[in-house]
Design an enzyme around this catalytic site. Structure first.
Site, mmCIF file in Angstrom:
data_model
loop_
_atom_site.group_PDB
_atom_site.id
_atom_site.type_symbol
_atom_site.label_atom_id
_atom_site.label_comp_id
_atom_site.label_asym_id
_atom_site.label_seq_id
_atom_site.Cartn_x
_atom_site.Cartn_y
_atom_site.Cartn_z
ATOM 1 N N LYS A 147 0.848 -1.033 -0.003
ATOM 2 C CA LYS A 147 0.057 -0.146 -0.163
ATOM 3 C C LYS A 147 0.980 1.293 -0.115
ATOM 4 C CE LYS A 147 -3.776 2.107 2.704
ATOM 5 N NZ LYS A 147 -4.535 2.056 3.943
ATOM 6 N N SER A 158 -9.497 2.064 3.040
ATOM 7 C CA SER A 158 -8.824 2.824 1.990
ATOM 8 C C SER A 158 -7.811 1.771 1.427
ATOM 9 C CB SER A 158 -7.939 3.756 2.867
ATOM 10 O OG SER A 158 -7.239 3.209 3.863
ATOM 11 N N SER A 194 -9.586 -0.191 7.297
ATOM 12 C CA SER A 194 -8.821 -0.147 5.988
ATOM 13 C C SER A 194 -8.250 -1.246 5.280
ATOM 14 C CB SER A 194 -7.993 1.056 5.895
ATOM 15 O OG SER A 194 -8.886 2.278 5.686
HETATM 16 N N1 GLN Z 1 -12.760 4.472 6.637
HETATM 17 C C1 GLN Z 1 -12.340 4.920 7.777
HETATM 18 C C2 GLN Z 1 -11.765 6.340 7.634
HETATM 19 O O1 GLN Z 1 -12.199 7.009 6.491
HETATM 20 C C3 GLN Z 1 -10.941 4.255 7.865
HETATM 21 C C4 GLN Z 1 -9.671 4.445 7.100
HETATM 22 C C5 GLN Z 1 -8.641 3.573 7.668
HETATM 23 O O2 GLN Z 1 -8.752 2.415 8.389
HETATM 24 N N2 GLN Z 1 -7.450 3.929 7.392
HETATM 25 O O3 GLN Z 1 -11.149 7.251 8.573
#
Ligand code: GLN
Length: 495
Positions: free
Chosen positions: A79, A154, A178
């Site tokens: 990532k 994400s 994420s």
């Molecule tokens: N979707 C969540 C956010 O927008 C979690 C994102 C993540 O785990 N990096 O903060």
């Protein structure tokens, strides 16, 4: 079976026996990427040259010395929030679009030391803020199971790359879901380890008290293999835990006899899609038939998880992202008549709308006059959520719940409605707030053929029970073996 479809474990055996070489596999994957990446867009950048050099080196070592490092010659996708020395690390943002880190993240050092190969950096929501990979500055990623659907986020790029067989294994990061949510949307396995299990050094910070790096893989065996390599105390991350490191592969046992499953009632409520609920409940019944028992439990503060998370995560983000000022890293505006104006315009031009929203929210909840009402209060509620977990884990060994309330949604469906987007994390956020480990594994498909994931949460530092439960489920089902059918799949590198 094509070379690019192999799992880490399968490839490990074939490399050692000399059936294939790492160069052959790496080339087969790049061919695959060339062919389907236009539909998927899982990667922000590819590192072909470096990967092929690493593969050649690995092949030499296997041949000459019969090295048996667990990841020797295995191509992985990383990532784009994790630093690889000399490789552009953008975090999905314009503000870091030209940032080349001069050092490796600790997880990368560990992967390198174990022989891994890096194929490239995967797409993600900007600064890991999002649940759909739509907020990336570099464009959206499509779900290999249905190209008009999001892959989740994400870590949507890593999940899509796995589902489309554009890598053998991957790393993601999980602050509020994420890793698990995109894994469930793409029908792959994703694990968020206990907070502190894996070093965060070299992970670009979003919300430091919640962020964890974790494996994303094609099956549970590969998750255990990657966990063995990336876990452990790191002097460069003071929040990494100095605890005994188990061999996670010893937890790969097809056995749940006597396992006590808790089913939190707050996770099976109105708003959860019927097909999702049915798949997860069916999964629990299967584990019962294999010797586990289940009973309903309550996590009474679950309702507060989303608001608590968005206060704490945004507060930490507003502080962590203060460093992007056009001086130290990355992008700088051309429009810099004085220093204040330069800061302002760099941030104005460099950050996308969602990141700005979080910075403003975070700055607000930390500002004097509001700190006690929001930030401090949220810290207290976080403790209550953690205590809920402590209590239920006295009477059960794992909790099983849906990963997300619905199957993957359509591209564009939620992007203009932040609240709806935030609600898609309702079931993943509590594990981050509690610091406990959790995995997502494939457990079914919607009637439209889109993957559904089951989440298994465990006690602090008890990844082993999660792995054993997930492995048993996997051994008795074939969801993880299914592949998206609509992708063009020419015979490349056939075994
Ligand atoms: N979707 C969540 C956010 O927008 C979690 C994102 C993540 O785990 N990096 O903060």
């Amino acid at each position: 079976m094509n070379l690019y479809q192999l799992t880490i474990y399968q490839l490990q055996k074939m490399l050692r026996s000399g059936e294939v070489t790492s160069v052959e596999v790496t080339k087969a994957i790049y061919k695959r990427i060339n062919e389907i990446e236009k539909d998927i867009h899982a990667y922000i950048s590819l590192t072909n040259e470096m990967a092929l050099e690493q593969a050649e080196e690995a092949d030499k070592r296997i041949k000459k010395r019969g090295d048996t490092l667990p990841l020797l010659g295995i191509p992985l996708a990383i990532k784009d929030v994790i630093c690889i020395k000399g490789v552009k690390t953008t975090c999905g943002s314009k503000i870091l679009s030209n940032f080349i880190p001069p050092y490796d993240a600790t997880v990368i050092k560990r992967l390198r030391a174990n022989g891994a190969i890096f194929l490239g950096k995967t797409n993600m929501d900007e600064f890991a803020m999002g649940s759909s990979t739509e907020t990336s500055y570099f464009g959206i990623t499509q779900n290999p199971w249905g190209l008009e659907h999001v892959p989740g986020g994400s870590s949507g790029g890593s999940a899509a790359a796995l589902a489309a067989d554009e890598c053998i294994g991957a790393l993601g990061s999980d602050t509020g879901g994420s890793i698990r949510q995109p894994a469930s949307y793409c029908g792959v396995v994703g694990m968020k380890p206990t907070y502190g299990r894996v070093s965060r050094f070299g992970l670009v910070a979003f919300a430091s008290s919640l962020d964890q790096i974790g494996p994303m893989t094609k099956d549970v065996t590969d998750t255990a293999i990657l966990m063995n390599v990336i876990s452990g105390k790191d002097p460069l991350d003071s929040t990494s835990l100095d605890v005994n490191l188990p061999d996670f592969t010893t937890a790969l046992r097809n056995d749940v006899k006597g396992l006590r499953i808790g089913i939190p009632m707050e996770y099976f409520v109105e708003g959860v899609d019927h097909e999702v609920e049915c798949s997860v409940r069916e999964g629990i019944r299967l584990l019962e038939r294999l010797g586990a028992s289940s009973h309903e439990v309550s996590l009474p503060h679950t309702d507060y998880a989303i608001s608590t998370y968005y206060i704490l995560a945004s507060a930490e983000a507003s502080s962590n992202l203060a460093r992007y000022d056009g001086v130290k890293y990355g992008y700088r505006t051309d429009d810099s008549k004085d220093i204040m104006y330069m800061y302002k315009m760099t941030r104005e031009e460099g950050f996308g709308a969602e990141v700005k929203r979080r910075i403003m929210l975070g700055t607000y909840v930390l500002s004097s006059g509001y700190y006690d009402a929001y930030y401090l209060k949220a810290q207290k509620v976080r403790t209550l959520i953690k205590k809920d977990f402590d209590k239920v884990f006295k009477e059960c060994d794992v909790l099983i719940v849906p990963n997300a309330p619905t199957p993957p949604f359509k591209i564009g469906e939620k992007i203009d409605n932040p609240l709806q987007m935030y609600l898609s994390d309702i079931f993943t956020i509590p594990a981050n707030l509690g610091g406990i480990p959790a995995i997502s594994i494939p457990c079914g498909f919607s009637k439209d053929g889109l993957p559904v994931g089951m989440q298994i949460m465990g006690r602090h530092l008890d990844e082993e029970t999660i792995i054993r439960t997930a492995y048993t489920f996997e051994q008795n089902t074939d969801y993880h073996l299914q592949k998206p059918k609509n992708l063009s799949c020419k015979d490349l590198g056939e075994i």
